[in-house]
Scaffold this active site. Structure first.
Site: not given
Ligand code: FES
Length: 135
Positions: A114, A110, A81, A101, A99
């Site tokens: 994304h 981030c 995890k 994504c 982040c």
């Molecule tokens: Fe994953 Fe921006 S939310 S790189």
């Protein structure tokens, strides 16, 4: 009438066809088959291959769907995890983007990956932005 035809195919024609097939007694026997024997055998092998494919296909598709449903494709895959902890007191910037994504090369921060992911997939993911309250 239709059942008579099906019965004739199953009971007479199919067994006769199978009996005429030049199926070798061993694996090495395949090497000794002539071209015309191979040509007679090919439709039968094609049907066997098709039946095998149809039998296995649902399982292959399920495995692919499972892979497609993964969110995290490459970040810390060695861990069961992925958990990141950030102390609020350590946030020295007025704003920090994290982040969500799972495509960032600077995870958990981030890096804008994304945007490319959204462009390629039609998804709409974006970062979690933490802001300090201006006092
Ligand atoms: Fe994953 Fe921006 S939310 S790189």
């Amino acid at each position: 009438m239709v059942l008579e035809s099906v019965a004739r195919i199953v009971k007479v024609q199919l067994p006769a066809y199978l009996k005429r097939l030049p199926v070798p007694e061993s694996i090495t026997g395949f090497a000794r088959l002539t071209v015309s024997e191979w040509l007679r055998l090919l439709p039968f092998l094609g049907v066997l291959a098709l039946l095998g494919y149809l039998a296995v296909h649902p399982f292959l598709q399920k495995k692919k769907q499972q892979k497609d449903s993964l969110i995290n494709l490459k970040i810390q895959k060695e861990n069961l995890k992925v958990v990141n902890e950030i102390n609020i007191e350590d946030l020295c910037l007025a704003k920090a983007a994290y982040c969500r994504c799972w495509r960032s090369k600077t995870f958990p921060a981030c890096d804008g990956s994304h945007n490319k992911h959204n462009e390629l997939t039609g998804d709409n993911v974006g970062p979690l932005i933490l802001k300090k309250k201006e006092v």
